[in-house]
Design an enzyme around this catalytic site. Structure first.
Site, PDB file in Angstrom:
ATOM      1  N   ALA A  58       0.828  -1.205   0.000  1.00 40.29           N
ATOM      2  CA  ALA A  58       0.000   0.000   0.000  1.00 40.29           C
ATOM      3  C   ALA A  58       0.865   1.259   0.000  1.00 40.29           C
ATOM      4  CB  ALA A  58      -0.934  -0.011   1.212  1.00 40.29           C
ATOM      5  N   TYR A  59       1.889   1.243   0.822  1.00 40.70           N
ATOM      6  CA  TYR A  59       2.791   2.391   0.927  1.00 40.70           C
ATOM      7  C   TYR A  59       3.559   2.590  -0.379  1.00 40.70           C
ATOM      8  CZ  TYR A  59       6.462   5.355   3.028  1.00 40.70           C
ATOM      9  OH  TYR A  59       7.330   6.373   3.325  1.00 40.70           O
ATOM     10  N   ALA A  60       4.108   1.509  -0.906  1.00 42.67           N
ATOM     11  CA  ALA A  60       4.893   1.593  -2.136  1.00 42.67           C
ATOM     12  C   ALA A  60       4.043   2.075  -3.303  1.00 42.67           C
ATOM     13  CB  ALA A  60       5.511   0.232  -2.452  1.00 42.67           C
ATOM     14  N   LYS A  62       3.490   5.814  -2.943  1.00 47.62           N
ATOM     15  CA  LYS A  62       4.726   6.559  -3.164  1.00 47.62           C
ATOM     16  C   LYS A  62       5.109   6.590  -4.648  1.00 47.62           C
ATOM     17  CE  LYS A  62       5.950   8.066   0.891  1.00 47.62           C
ATOM     18  NZ  LYS A  62       5.836   9.526   1.137  1.00 47.62           N
TER      19      LYS A  62
END
Length: 250
Positions: free
Chosen positions: A153-155, A158
């Site tokens: 989710a973070y990647a 970003k």
């Protein structure tokens, strides 16, 4: 120490961690910094520290997930200071989970607090940045560049920010706006807590950093942000600056 003298900057997530480190670096170079953060208590504490160097520094309490209210942040800063020179989109919340366990709610959290605030604040700020030949600094991550496990989710958010940043750099270069990214590895409060809880894993990660340490918030990440916000970087745009001790190589 006046690389940012009289420049007005907004830094999201500026009450702690990397955001506060950048804010301190900015005010010491003469900037009037407006920190935006969800936590009112830490925000008020942080702005008192900033005001020791730059009395006109401000704190705005805001929930960046309330996207319809983000333009008000930019409007308030311009009304107070008469201009905007620098926008730093640093704030981001996310949960780490194995790929197959990542839910729509996990994706929504990451995009609602990271990607969308970056997008809407850029849209609100760009008309004002055109007037000042200003700068935008967004945040990337090795999680996206290298594809770290358990950070889908973070990647994803970003890398979406990275793509959008390059588009904005191409569209607004003619207006004198430079738009860049920092991808840091930093000795944040979260990392410090993790080092206490999992010291062996922490040491393993440190050993894989060529410079054998995590970057300091104000002393390492701060100067990189100052550079990208200053006139020294006027001919640099659309770039990802890896402030990570050499961890990402390409």
């Amino acid at each position: 120490m006046d690389k940012l003298k009289d420049k007005v900057a907004i830094i999201t997530g500026g009450a702690g961690g990397i955001g506060k480190g950048m804010a301190m670096a900015f005010v010491k170079e003469g900037a009037k910094v407006v920190i935006v953060d969800l936590n009112e208590e830490t925000g008020n504490e942080a702005v008192k520290e900033l005001q020791q160097y730059q009395p006109e520094s401000m704190f705005i309490q805001a929930n960046l997930a309330e996207h319809d209210k983000l333009k008000r942040i930019v409007d308030q800063v311009v009304a107070q200071h008469g201009k905007l020179n620098i926008l730093v989109n640093n704030a981001h919340a996310s949960k780490n989970k194995p790929f197959v366990e990542t839910t729509r709610e996990d994706l929504d959290l990451s995009f609602d607090t990271g990607f969308y605030p970056t997008f809407y604040l850029m849209q609100a700020a760009i008309p004002h940045l055109k007037e000042t030949n200003g700068s935008i600094i967004n945040f990337a991550s090795g999680a996206g560049i290298q594809g770290h496990a358990k950070q889908a989710a973070y990647a994803a958010a970003k890398e979406a920010i990275r793509g959008m940043t390059r588009v904005a750099a191409n569209e607004f270069g003619k207006d004198g706006i430079n738009v860049n990214l920092i991808a840091p590895i930093a000795n944040s409060p979260g990392v410090q807590q993790w080092a206490k809880e999992q010291p062996e894993y922490y040491q393993e990660v440190v050993s894989n950093i060529p410079m054998q340490r995590f970057g300091e918030l104000e002393e390492d990440i701060g100067p990189a942000a100052v550079f990208l916000a200053s006139d020294d970087s006027n001919y640099i745009t659309g770039q990802t600056i890896n402030v990570d001790g050499g961890s990402v190589k390409f």
